[in-house]
Design an enzyme around this catalytic site. Structure first.
Site, PDB file in Angstrom:
ATOM      1  N   GLY A  67       0.811  -1.204   0.000  1.00  0.00           N
ATOM      2  CA  GLY A  67       0.000   0.000   0.000  1.00  0.00           C
ATOM      3  C   GLY A  67       0.849   1.261   0.000  1.00  0.00           C
ATOM      4  N   GLY A  69       0.429   5.756   0.908  1.00  0.00           N
ATOM      5  CA  GLY A  69      -0.395   6.804   1.485  1.00  0.00           C
ATOM      6  C   GLY A  69       0.355   8.112   1.479  1.00  0.00           C
ATOM      7  CG  MET A  71       1.411   9.733   6.828  1.00  0.00           C
ATOM      8  SD  MET A  71       1.967  11.363   7.317  1.00  0.00           S
ATOM      9  CE  MET A  71       3.021  10.961   8.702  1.00  0.00           C
ATOM     10  CB  VAL A  74       2.120   0.069   3.651  1.00  0.00           C
ATOM     11  CG1 VAL A  74       1.870  -1.035   4.671  1.00  0.00           C
ATOM     12  CG2 VAL A  74       1.590   1.403   4.163  1.00  0.00           C
ATOM     13  CE  LYS A  89       1.278   4.579   7.992  1.00  0.00           C
ATOM     14  NZ  LYS A  89       0.106   4.835   8.869  1.00  0.00           N
ATOM     15  CG  ASP A 183      -8.305   9.824   9.435  1.00  0.00           C
ATOM     16  OD1 ASP A 183      -9.375  10.308   9.000  1.00  0.00           O
ATOM     17  OD2 ASP A 183      -7.352   9.539   8.706  1.00  0.00           O
TER      18      ASP A 183
END
Length: 308
Positions: A67, A69, A71, A74, A89, A183
């Site tokens: 994944g 994102g 930030m 992953v 991460k 969140d």
């Protein structure tokens, strides 16, 4: 400022010294030699350089990316020190210089580690090497609720309720530890093929305590607009009932097939504050009256009228 020695480097040096001593005492056998020859220890300069087969920190062998994102990346890795797969991460290096982003990243570890529950992804450690930062966490083979809803994998209303019950159990444990998610959204709820659900990513959570300075200051909005509570849309501070509101929005979307409020981010904020969502029972989706009333109470604009 972040002190690498305190977080990881001191321990890593101790591990390296022990390995050096061990290698002097015991010669490598053929299997070990082949393994070392095939796997190269990589000193990454940027997380985009990471690829399958790389070995980071002489410990984590990269399997694949799972994944991305805002930030960072992953990655699924094999932790050769303990012989199990886990998730790393990685944080974008350019964000490391941003004190607030770094603090958000570290908070995900600090606060999530307080929570030990079957319905919450377990966080292990914060790692840093040559300016590359990562959080290690439990690997849970699953799909996000957003993916399941998009591909119509949610099943019956009873199946949806079972998922929501589990999310409530996990969030209840977090709230008992005075940890607010802040969140909560479908992509942060993972479900495996057996129906086990786990909450992930407390990256912008803050401890609900007067003794802790919160990351999100009054008047500053951080979160996903579609699931943002009215009080947070106004820039006010959140408590556990903001998570309850977000879960109400999630439940509404799961049962109805669409979000109660739609539009541009600023429009969404005003819609949350007005709170004029059409009740589920009026959408002709076969939702029972009791479930509709439950979701409506979770989504109440007045924080005192929600479940407490």
């Amino acid at each position: 400022q972040l002190n690498e020695d305190e977080l990881f480097e001191t321990r890593l040096l101790k591990i390296e010294k022990n390995r050096e001593k061990s290698s002097q005492d015991t010669p490598l056998d053929a299997t070990q030699a082949i393994k070392l020859e095939k796997t190269e220890v990589v000193q990454f300069h940027h997380i985009e350089e990471i690829k399958a087969g790389d070995l980071w920190m002489d410990r984590f062998k990269v399997i694949r990316e799972v994944g991305r994102g805002a930030m960072g990346r992953v990655m699924l890795v094999d932790d050769e020190a303990v012989g199990e797969q886990l998730i790393l991460k990685f944080m974008h290096p350019e964000l490391t210089t941003d004190g607030q982003s770094r603090e958000r990243f570290i908070r995900e570890l600090r606060y999530s580690r307080k929570i030990s529950h079957p319905n919450v992804i377990r966080i292990h450690d914060f790692l840093i090497k040559n300016g590359i930062s990562a959080i290690s966490m439990e690997y849970f083979e699953s799909d996000g609720l957003d993916y399941m809803r998009k591909h119509e994998l949610l099943g019956s209303h009873s199946d949806i309720m079972k998922i929501l019950y589990q999310v409530c159990d996990g969030m209840w444990e977090a709230h008992k530890k005075n940890v607010i998610h802040r969140d909560l959204k479908p992509s942060n709820i993972l479900v495996n093929k057996k129906g086990l659900a786990k909450v992930v990513d407390f990256g912008i959570a803050s401890v609900n305590s007067e003794n802790e300075a919160t990351l999100t200051k009054t008047g500053m909005i951080i979160g996903t607009p579609a699931y943002l509570s009215p009080e947070r849309a106004k820039g006010l501070e959140a408590d556990h009932r903001s998570d309850i509101y977000a879960l109400g929005i999630i439940a509404y979307a799961l049962f109805s097939g669409s979000l109660p409020y739609k539009g541009e981010p600023m429009s969404l904020l005003f819609q949350h504050i007005e709170g004029k969502a059409v009740p589920l029972y009026r959408l002709d989706k076969g939702v029972k009256a009791g479930v509709s009333m439950m979701v409506e109470k979770m989504m109440a604009v007045d924080i005192e009228k929600r479940y407490q």
